[in-house]
Design a protein around this motif. Sequence first.
Motif: not given
Length: 278
Positions: A206-207, A210-211
Motif C-alpha cells: 500500500a505504501r 501511494s508513490q
Amino acid sequence: MPRHRPRAGAAPAPRPGEAAAAAARVARGGAVLLPGPSLAQHREICSSTMFLVGLSGGIASGKSTVVAVLRELGCAVIDADVIAREVVQPHFKAYQQIVHYFGPEILLENGEINREALGNIIFSCPEKRQLLNSITHPEIQKEMLKQILKYFVLGYRYVILDIPLLFETKRLTKFMKYTVLVYCDPPTQLSRLMKRNGLSQAEAEARVASQLPLDVKRKLASHIIDNSGDQESTCRQVLRLHAHLEDSLDFLWAWLVAGTVVAGLGGLVYLLLGHFIS
C-alpha cells in the motif's frame, strides 16, 4: 575516472584514491574528512560556472545511502525534507503562522509542532492543506535558494537537490542539468520496506502504491543508480556519477542569474523550488 578539470573558485574534488576510500568508509559506516576549498579559491568566483542536479528515489530504494556517499565525496547536497522540518521549528516565521491558524492543540508538550496531529487535520481537509502549503512553501523555497547561493559563493561547481517529489513535480526538472534516480527493483523495494518498518506485505504494498512507480521515474531520469544489489555495487555507481559531474562544466550559473533579471527573484524562486513538498 575521467580526469578532473579544475576551474577558478571551485572546491577541489577528491583524488581517485580519496574518492574510493570515502565510498568504502561510508559502506563500513564510518566517516572521513576530504579537502575543502581554500580561502584563495573562494575569492575567485567571478568566472564561476554552476549547475543543479536533481536527486530522487522511492520509499526504501536506498537514496539515503547514495546521499551519504556523495557527501563523503565532498558534494554539496541540499535535503528538501530536512528543510521542510526545520522551517516549522519554533524560531521560524512559519511556526508562528501555523500555530495562529491551526491552534495550540497541534503542539507537543515541548512546544514543537505535532506533525502527526497536523497531518491528520490537513489530510481530512483540503482547504487547510492548501493553507499549510501557503505558509510553509515560501519559507522552504527561501531557505533552499539561500543554500544554493551559499554554495555558489563558496565556489562549488554544482549543487545536488535531494527532492523526494522531483519527478512528480515536473516543472522542477527543467531547471536541472541532470536528474538522478536511486532505483531498486520492486521485489527488493518491498522486501526492504517490510524489514525496515516492520510492515506486513499488504501494508508495504500500500505504501509503495501511494508513490509514482520507480519504473516510471527511471524513464524520466538522465542518470540511474541501481541499488538493487549490494552496497559495494552502489558505491561504484556513485563514484562514476561523481566523476561525470566533476567533468561537467558547461552549464553557466549566469543562466540562472539571467532568469532572475527577467522574471524577478520571487518568480524564479517559485518556478525553481515550488511544489516539491506536499
